[in-house]
Motif scaffolding. Structure first.
Motif, PDB file in Angstrom:
ATOM      1  N   VAL A   1      -3.653 -13.183   4.100  1.00  0.00           N
ATOM      2  CA  VAL A   1      -4.640 -12.962   3.108  1.00  0.00           C
ATOM      3  C   VAL A   1      -3.785 -12.042   2.137  1.00  0.00           C
ATOM      4  N   THR A   2      -3.951 -12.270   0.672  1.00  0.00           N
ATOM      5  CA  THR A   2      -3.172 -11.567  -0.134  1.00  0.00           C
ATOM      6  C   THR A   2      -3.738 -11.234  -1.597  1.00  0.00           C
ATOM      7  N   GLU A   3      -3.245 -10.652  -2.416  1.00  0.00           N
ATOM      8  CA  GLU A   3      -3.548 -10.745  -4.085  1.00  0.00           C
ATOM      9  C   GLU A   3      -3.123 -11.807  -4.538  1.00  0.00           C
ATOM     10  N   ASN A   4      -3.415 -11.814  -5.669  1.00  0.00           N
ATOM     11  CA  ASN A   4      -2.893 -13.045  -6.600  1.00  0.00           C
ATOM     12  C   ASN A   4      -1.486 -13.163  -6.876  1.00  0.00           C
ATOM     13  N   THR A   5      -0.806 -12.315  -7.204  1.00  0.00           N
ATOM     14  CA  THR A   5       0.638 -12.287  -7.495  1.00  0.00           C
ATOM     15  C   THR A   5       1.396 -12.408  -6.279  1.00  0.00           C
ATOM     16  N   PHE A   6       0.955 -11.503  -5.291  1.00  0.00           N
ATOM     17  CA  PHE A   6       1.850 -11.864  -4.047  1.00  0.00           C
ATOM     18  C   PHE A   6       1.880 -13.357  -3.330  1.00  0.00           C
TER      19      PHE A   6
ATOM     20  N   TRP B   1      -7.028  -2.420  -0.926  1.00  0.00           N
ATOM     21  CA  TRP B   1      -7.145  -3.685  -0.263  1.00  0.00           C
ATOM     22  C   TRP B   1      -6.933  -3.148   1.371  1.00  0.00           C
ATOM     23  N   ARG B   2      -6.185  -2.140   1.619  1.00  0.00           N
ATOM     24  CA  ARG B   2      -6.030  -1.882   2.923  1.00  0.00           C
ATOM     25  C   ARG B   2      -7.166  -1.078   3.619  1.00  0.00           C
ATOM     26  N   LYS B   3      -7.832  -0.457   2.533  1.00  0.00           N
ATOM     27  CA  LYS B   3      -9.131   0.605   2.915  1.00  0.00           C
ATOM     28  C   LYS B   3     -10.095  -0.362   3.284  1.00  0.00           C
ATOM     29  N   VAL B   4     -10.363  -1.226   2.343  1.00  0.00           N
ATOM     30  CA  VAL B   4     -11.625  -2.238   2.519  1.00  0.00           C
ATOM     31  C   VAL B   4     -11.368  -3.049   3.864  1.00  0.00           C
ATOM     32  N   ALA B   5     -10.101  -3.458   4.185  1.00  0.00           N
ATOM     33  CA  ALA B   5      -9.716  -4.233   5.312  1.00  0.00           C
ATOM     34  C   ALA B   5      -9.952  -3.532   6.617  1.00  0.00           C
ATOM     35  N   GLN B   6      -9.694  -2.128   6.246  1.00  0.00           N
ATOM     36  CA  GLN B   6      -9.635  -1.485   7.750  1.00  0.00           C
ATOM     37  C   GLN B   6     -11.149  -0.970   8.012  1.00  0.00           C
ATOM     38  N   GLU B   7     -11.855  -0.926   7.031  1.00  0.00           N
ATOM     39  CA  GLU B   7     -13.369  -0.778   7.284  1.00  0.00           C
ATOM     40  C   GLU B   7     -13.854  -2.028   8.041  1.00  0.00           C
ATOM     41  N   MET B   8     -13.402  -3.341   7.316  1.00  0.00           N
ATOM     42  CA  MET B   8     -14.047  -4.562   7.908  1.00  0.00           C
ATOM     43  C   MET B   8     -13.672  -5.007   9.229  1.00  0.00           C
ATOM     44  N   MET B   9     -12.522  -4.608   9.553  1.00  0.00           N
ATOM     45  CA  MET B   9     -11.822  -5.430  10.687  1.00  0.00           C
ATOM     46  C   MET B   9     -12.444  -4.985  12.108  1.00  0.00           C
TER      47      MET B   9
ATOM     48  N   ALA C   1       0.791  -1.335   0.099  1.00  0.00           N
ATOM     49  CA  ALA C   1      -0.128  -0.003  -0.002  1.00  0.00           C
ATOM     50  C   ALA C   1       0.774   1.148   0.003  1.00  0.00           C
ATOM     51  N   ASN C   2       2.079   1.063   0.155  1.00  0.00           N
ATOM     52  CA  ASN C   2       2.998   2.384   0.253  1.00  0.00           C
ATOM     53  C   ASN C   2       3.312   2.720  -1.244  1.00  0.00           C
ATOM     54  N   VAL C   3       3.087   1.781  -2.049  1.00  0.00           N
ATOM     55  CA  VAL C   3       3.356   2.121  -3.641  1.00  0.00           C
ATOM     56  C   VAL C   3       2.248   1.766  -4.562  1.00  0.00           C
ATOM     57  N   LEU C   4       1.500   0.859  -4.269  1.00  0.00           N
ATOM     58  CA  LEU C   4       0.383   0.540  -5.363  1.00  0.00           C
ATOM     59  C   LEU C   4      -1.192   0.930  -4.932  1.00  0.00           C
TER      60      LEU C   4
ATOM     61  N   ASP D   1      -3.320  -7.628  11.495  1.00  0.00           N
ATOM     62  CA  ASP D   1      -2.341  -6.629  11.069  1.00  0.00           C
ATOM     63  C   ASP D   1      -1.834  -6.526   9.619  1.00  0.00           C
ATOM     64  N   PHE D   2      -1.216  -5.424   9.205  1.00  0.00           N
ATOM     65  CA  PHE D   2      -1.007  -5.139   7.832  1.00  0.00           C
ATOM     66  C   PHE D   2       0.437  -5.259   7.608  1.00  0.00           C
ATOM     67  N   MET D   3       0.999  -5.685   6.557  1.00  0.00           N
ATOM     68  CA  MET D   3       2.210  -5.982   6.252  1.00  0.00           C
ATOM     69  C   MET D   3       2.571  -5.856   4.549  1.00  0.00           C
ATOM     70  N   TYR D   4       3.583  -4.890   4.662  1.00  0.00           N
ATOM     71  CA  TYR D   4       4.145  -4.874   3.212  1.00  0.00           C
ATOM     72  C   TYR D   4       4.819  -6.130   2.645  1.00  0.00           C
ATOM     73  N   VAL D   5       4.391  -6.399   1.472  1.00  0.00           N
ATOM     74  CA  VAL D   5       4.850  -7.861   0.738  1.00  0.00           C
ATOM     75  C   VAL D   5       6.165  -8.108   1.100  1.00  0.00           C
TER      76      VAL D   5
END
Ligand code: IPM
Ligand code: MG
Length: 360
Positions: free
Chosen positions: A242-247, A203-211, A194-197, A220-224
């Motif tokens: 939990v993460t996106e397809n490529t990561f 992803w981070r916004k949706v997760a923060q809303e859902m938590m 989320a610091n670049v993409l 917790d959130f971690m850069y790949v």
């Protein structure tokens, strides 16, 4: 229970490990009184050779009509170094994921105590590591808008992949992550960049809303890049990722080597249609026909299949049999102890089937 299974053995070592997977499935079904029927279908390089399509319509229909798909592996070296090939075996796998709506790929990384010494990491780091990676499987760069290499208006050759995600795609996979975390140690790590993409910021916004909906789960959130490092430094930190397809693709290969053998890790892909159960390793063409590959990932995929249908005892019996085979050194060459017996795919499979049959 009645189960119709689509059997997609694919390429390389696929047919050999599949034979053992099916034998184990049948033995367990017999023991517990389930009625199983199988339908084989073409996919991968094999399907390209036979019908010119790595995931033919007939295979799709067979999968759609089945209760579950048991999949082995696809891939063939003749396509690997040919970037201009029009069709590739891997497209069959991607088409299957997309057409069956398999958006959630569940990849457990468990260690076996008797094999921790095979890990490239130190014993004390690895022992007890046990996490699940939930990889988003039908979005991101794999399926976003693409342009194959071509000369552009400025006379320069370029190419493009787009990392597209929509809110519903992100939300549904995060929910899967939370469900798993709730059933486990209640710790969810959302891996992004989320610091670049921009897609990661969604992803981070949706997760923060859902938590807030999951106060019992620690999020917790971690850069790949950091997650890749942490996985090696301290794999026991993780419970559910939990993460996106490529990561997820990259991190799960990394995760698989923590355990010492890629040949041990099963996976499940679930979504809106028939679920698919498959080992995470590839088709290992060099091992084809030599009876040396490890059938355990395929056999453990069968355990995941039973567990998906809530047939817990069936799954547990397979896990017990696999553990017993390891304990008794009935192992394929890559994990065999020095001076241990010689067992190939067939012998390990047959031993496990016998173990299952002998259980009261
Ligand atoms: C996997 C594989 C596939 C992927 C390939 C074979 C297309 O690496 O299942 O992890 O990249 O998803
Ligand atoms: Mg991969």
């Amino acid at each position: 229970m009645k189960l119709n299974i689509a059997v997609l053995a694919g390429d390389g070592i696929g047919p050999e490990i599949m034979e053992q997977g099916v034998a184990v499935l049948s033995a367990v079904a017999e023991k517990f009184g389930h009625e199983v029927s199988y339908k084989e279908a073409l996919c991968g390089a094999h399907a390209i050779d036979e019908v010119g399509d790595p995931f033919p319509e007939e295979t799709f229909q067979t999968c759609k009509a089945a209760d579950a798909v048991l999949f082995a592996s696809v891939g063939d070296p003749k396509f690997d170094n040919n970037p201009t090939a029009k069709v590739r075996p891997e497209q069959g796998l991607l088409a299957m994921r997309k057409k069956l709506g398999l958006y959630a790929n569940i990849r457990p990384v468990e260690t076996f105590d008797c094999l921790v010494h095979k890990s490239p990491l130190k014993d004390e780091l690895v022992r007890g590591a046990d996490f699940v990676c939930i990889r988003e499987l039908t979005g991101g760069m794999y399926f976003g808008k693409k342009q194959e290499p071509a000369v552009n208006a400025d006379g320069v050759e370029d190419a493009l992949d787009t990392n597209y995600y929509s809110r519903p795609e992100v939300e549904r996979i995060l929910r899967v992550g939370y469900q798993y975390a709730r059933q486990r140690r209640k710790h969810l790590t959302v891996v992004d960049k989320a610091n670049v993409l921009a897609s990661s910021r969604l992803w981070r916004k949706v997760a923060q809303e859902m938590m807030g909906e999951y106060p019992d789960v620690q999020t917790d959130f971690m850069y790949v890049d950091n997650a890749a490092m942490r996985m090696i430094q301290d794999p026991r930190f993780f419970d559910v990722i939990v993460t996106e397809n490529t990561f997820g693709d990259i991190l799960t290969d990394e995760g698989s080597c923590i355990t010492g053998s890629m040949g041990l890790l099963p996976s499940a892909s679930t979504g809106s249609s028939t679920p698919v159960f498959e080992p995470i390793h590839g088709s290992w063409p060099q091992g084809k026909g030599l009876n040396i590959a490890n059938p355990l990932a395929q056999i453990l995929s069968v355990a995941m299949l039973f567990e998906y249908f809530d047939l817990k005892k069936e799954g547990a019996l397979i896990r017990e049999a696999v553990n017993a085979s390891l304990d008794q050194n009935v192992r394929t060459p890559e994990i065999q102890v020095e001076g241990g017996g010689k067992y190939g795919i067939k012998e390990v499979g047959a031993w496990i089937v016998k173990y299952i049959e002998s259980k009261k």
